[in-house]
Design a protein around this motif. Structure first.
Motif, PDB file in Angstrom:
ATOM      1  N   ASP A  35      -0.647  21.098 -17.117  1.00  0.00           N
ATOM      2  CA  ASP A  35      -0.638  22.444 -16.544  1.00  0.00           C
ATOM      3  C   ASP A  35      -1.907  22.712 -15.733  1.00  0.00           C
ATOM      4  O   ASP A  35      -2.602  23.718 -15.915  1.00  0.00           O
ATOM      5  N   VAL A  36      -2.224  21.792 -14.837  1.00  0.00           N
ATOM      6  CA  VAL A  36      -3.450  21.854 -14.044  1.00  0.00           C
ATOM      7  C   VAL A  36      -3.322  22.900 -12.937  1.00  0.00           C
ATOM      8  O   VAL A  36      -2.351  22.909 -12.186  1.00  0.00           O
ATOM      9  N   ARG A  37      -4.321  23.769 -12.845  1.00  0.00           N
ATOM     10  CA  ARG A  37      -4.396  24.773 -11.786  1.00  0.00           C
ATOM     11  C   ARG A  37      -5.537  24.475 -10.807  1.00  0.00           C
ATOM     12  O   ARG A  37      -5.516  24.907  -9.671  1.00  0.00           O
ATOM     13  N   SER A  38      -6.533  23.757 -11.310  1.00  0.00           N
ATOM     14  CA  SER A  38      -7.702  23.414 -10.509  1.00  0.00           C
ATOM     15  C   SER A  38      -8.151  22.012 -10.903  1.00  0.00           C
ATOM     16  O   SER A  38      -8.186  21.678 -12.095  1.00  0.00           O
ATOM     17  N   MET A  39      -8.469  21.180  -9.917  1.00  0.00           N
ATOM     18  CA  MET A  39      -8.823  19.796 -10.217  1.00  0.00           C
ATOM     19  C   MET A  39      -9.746  19.247  -9.129  1.00  0.00           C
ATOM     20  O   MET A  39      -9.921  19.849  -8.083  1.00  0.00           O
ATOM     21  N   SER A  40     -10.297  18.086  -9.396  1.00  0.00           N
ATOM     22  CA  SER A  40     -10.967  17.347  -8.336  1.00  0.00           C
ATOM     23  C   SER A  40     -10.147  16.091  -8.081  1.00  0.00           C
ATOM     24  O   SER A  40      -9.458  15.572  -8.969  1.00  0.00           O
ATOM     25  N   CYS A  41     -10.202  15.627  -6.850  1.00  0.00           N
ATOM     26  CA  CYS A  41      -9.582  14.358  -6.484  1.00  0.00           C
ATOM     27  C   CYS A  41     -10.466  13.761  -5.390  1.00  0.00           C
ATOM     28  O   CYS A  41     -11.529  14.311  -5.080  1.00  0.00           O
ATOM     29  N   PHE A  42     -10.077  12.650  -4.814  1.00  0.00           N
ATOM     30  CA  PHE A  42     -10.847  12.028  -3.745  1.00  0.00           C
ATOM     31  C   PHE A  42      -9.889  11.627  -2.641  1.00  0.00           C
ATOM     32  O   PHE A  42      -8.695  11.446  -2.872  1.00  0.00           O
ATOM     33  N   ARG A  82       0.827  -1.211   0.000  1.00  0.00           N
ATOM     34  CA  ARG A  82       0.000   0.000   0.000  1.00  0.00           C
ATOM     35  C   ARG A  82       0.864   1.265   0.000  1.00  0.00           C
ATOM     36  O   ARG A  82       0.578   2.226  -0.705  1.00  0.00           O
ATOM     37  N   GLU A  83       1.917   1.245   0.816  1.00  0.00           N
ATOM     38  CA  GLU A  83       2.816   2.412   0.885  1.00  0.00           C
ATOM     39  C   GLU A  83       3.528   2.627  -0.456  1.00  0.00           C
ATOM     40  O   GLU A  83       3.660   3.770  -0.921  1.00  0.00           O
ATOM     41  N   THR A  84       3.965   1.544  -1.066  1.00  0.00           N
ATOM     42  CA  THR A  84       4.626   1.640  -2.373  1.00  0.00           C
ATOM     43  C   THR A  84       3.652   2.176  -3.421  1.00  0.00           C
ATOM     44  O   THR A  84       4.005   3.019  -4.248  1.00  0.00           O
ATOM     45  N   ALA A  85       2.416   1.679  -3.369  1.00  0.00           N
ATOM     46  CA  ALA A  85       1.393   2.137  -4.322  1.00  0.00           C
ATOM     47  C   ALA A  85       1.110   3.621  -4.137  1.00  0.00           C
ATOM     48  O   ALA A  85       0.984   4.362  -5.119  1.00  0.00           O
ATOM     49  N   GLU A  86       1.009   4.083  -2.891  1.00  0.00           N
ATOM     50  CA  GLU A  86       0.722   5.502  -2.648  1.00  0.00           C
ATOM     51  C   GLU A  86       1.831   6.391  -3.211  1.00  0.00           C
ATOM     52  O   GLU A  86       1.549   7.408  -3.842  1.00  0.00           O
ATOM     53  N   ALA A  87       3.075   5.986  -3.006  1.00  0.00           N
ATOM     54  CA  ALA A  87       4.196   6.766  -3.548  1.00  0.00           C
ATOM     55  C   ALA A  87       4.137   6.791  -5.074  1.00  0.00           C
ATOM     56  O   ALA A  87       4.390   7.818  -5.709  1.00  0.00           O
ATOM     57  N   PRO A 101      -5.783   2.765  -3.697  1.00  0.00           N
ATOM     58  CA  PRO A 101      -4.460   3.354  -3.940  1.00  0.00           C
ATOM     59  C   PRO A 101      -4.445   4.762  -3.336  1.00  0.00           C
ATOM     60  O   PRO A 101      -5.345   5.554  -3.592  1.00  0.00           O
ATOM     61  N   GLY A 102      -3.450   5.045  -2.517  1.00  0.00           N
ATOM     62  CA  GLY A 102      -3.451   6.261  -1.711  1.00  0.00           C
ATOM     63  C   GLY A 102      -3.362   7.555  -2.498  1.00  0.00           C
ATOM     64  O   GLY A 102      -2.494   7.720  -3.355  1.00  0.00           O
ATOM     65  N   THR A 103      -4.263   8.495  -2.191  1.00  0.00           N
ATOM     66  CA  THR A 103      -4.257   9.820  -2.826  1.00  0.00           C
ATOM     67  C   THR A 103      -4.050  10.952  -1.828  1.00  0.00           C
ATOM     68  O   THR A 103      -3.869  12.096  -2.221  1.00  0.00           O
ATOM     69  N   ARG A 104      -4.078  10.662  -0.542  1.00  0.00           N
ATOM     70  CA  ARG A 104      -4.113  11.737   0.461  1.00  0.00           C
ATOM     71  C   ARG A 104      -2.847  12.585   0.467  1.00  0.00           C
ATOM     72  O   ARG A 104      -2.913  13.801   0.574  1.00  0.00           O
TER      73      ARG A 104
END
Length: 198
Positions: A47-54, A28-33, A61-64
């Motif tokens: 060139d993203v300035r604004s986005m959505s994520c979860f 899990r840690e490897t996947a998050e990285a 898979p870690g996104t935090r």
């Protein structure tokens, strides 16, 4: 939904859920990285300035860490907040924002809620998935929040689903309301699978 498609979706979700539960902490840690590196490259390329994520759950898979770092770099990140009517509200991520348990036990931000249309102006949507197939068809977890959101957007930016490498599959069961994604982000690669939706 035909019974056969519903049964195929349920069976596939159950198998994928079980596989995710069996992953080690190290995996899990490897996947998050890996996810963070892939998403960093994607937002730089576009060139993203604004986005959505979860905000990922413990088995996703870690996104935090990516979200926290993106906000610290000045990117406006909208996080989904589930509603009883099947739509999503959105809240702006902050580096020190509180997280609570939303509907279905999902981690959600605490703060001012923006309506469902707040996501209409982002440069990129990053969404969860159980699996994605080679045509860009996404299998979600069965609640329909993201299919409704994508299906209602007049002008949809690129949409990338986040999954583990083994969850990019040949084909997922699909129905009329299911929405394709532009691409998929895994811990080791980012694939563009379908044209950007309009």
């Amino acid at each position: 939904m035909t019974d056969a498609i519903a049964d195929a979706k349920r069976a596939m979700r159950a198998e994928l859920r079980e596989r995710r539960h069996l992953l080690s902490d190290h995996a899990r840690e490897t996947a998050e990285a890996g996810i963070q590196a892939q998403l960093d490259a994607l937002i730089a390329e576009r060139d993203v300035r604004s986005m959505s994520c979860f905000l990922s759950t413990t088995t996703e898979p870690g996104t935090r860490k990516f979200v926290t770092d993106a906000v610290a770099r000045g990117i406006r990140v909208l996080l989904p907040v589930t509603r009883n009517d099947g739509l999503l509200d959105w809240a702006v991520a902050t580096t020190d924002g509180d997280i609570s348990e939303g509907l279905f036990g999902l981690p959600e931000p605490v703060g001012e809620l923006l309506g469902p249309i707040a996501v209409n102006d982002v440069d990129l949507l990053v969404i969860p998935a159980a699996a994605v197939d080679a045509s860009g068809m996404r299998l979600g977890w069965g609640r329909g929040f993201f299919d409704k959101t994508l299906g209602s957007m007049e002008r949809c930016p690129p949409v990338y689903a986040v999954v583990y490498d083994s969850e990019v599959v040949d084909e997922v069961p699909r129905e009329v309301h299911d929405q394709r994604v532009t691409g998929v982000v895994t811990p080791t690669r980012t694939l563009t699978l379908a044209p950007t939706r309009r």
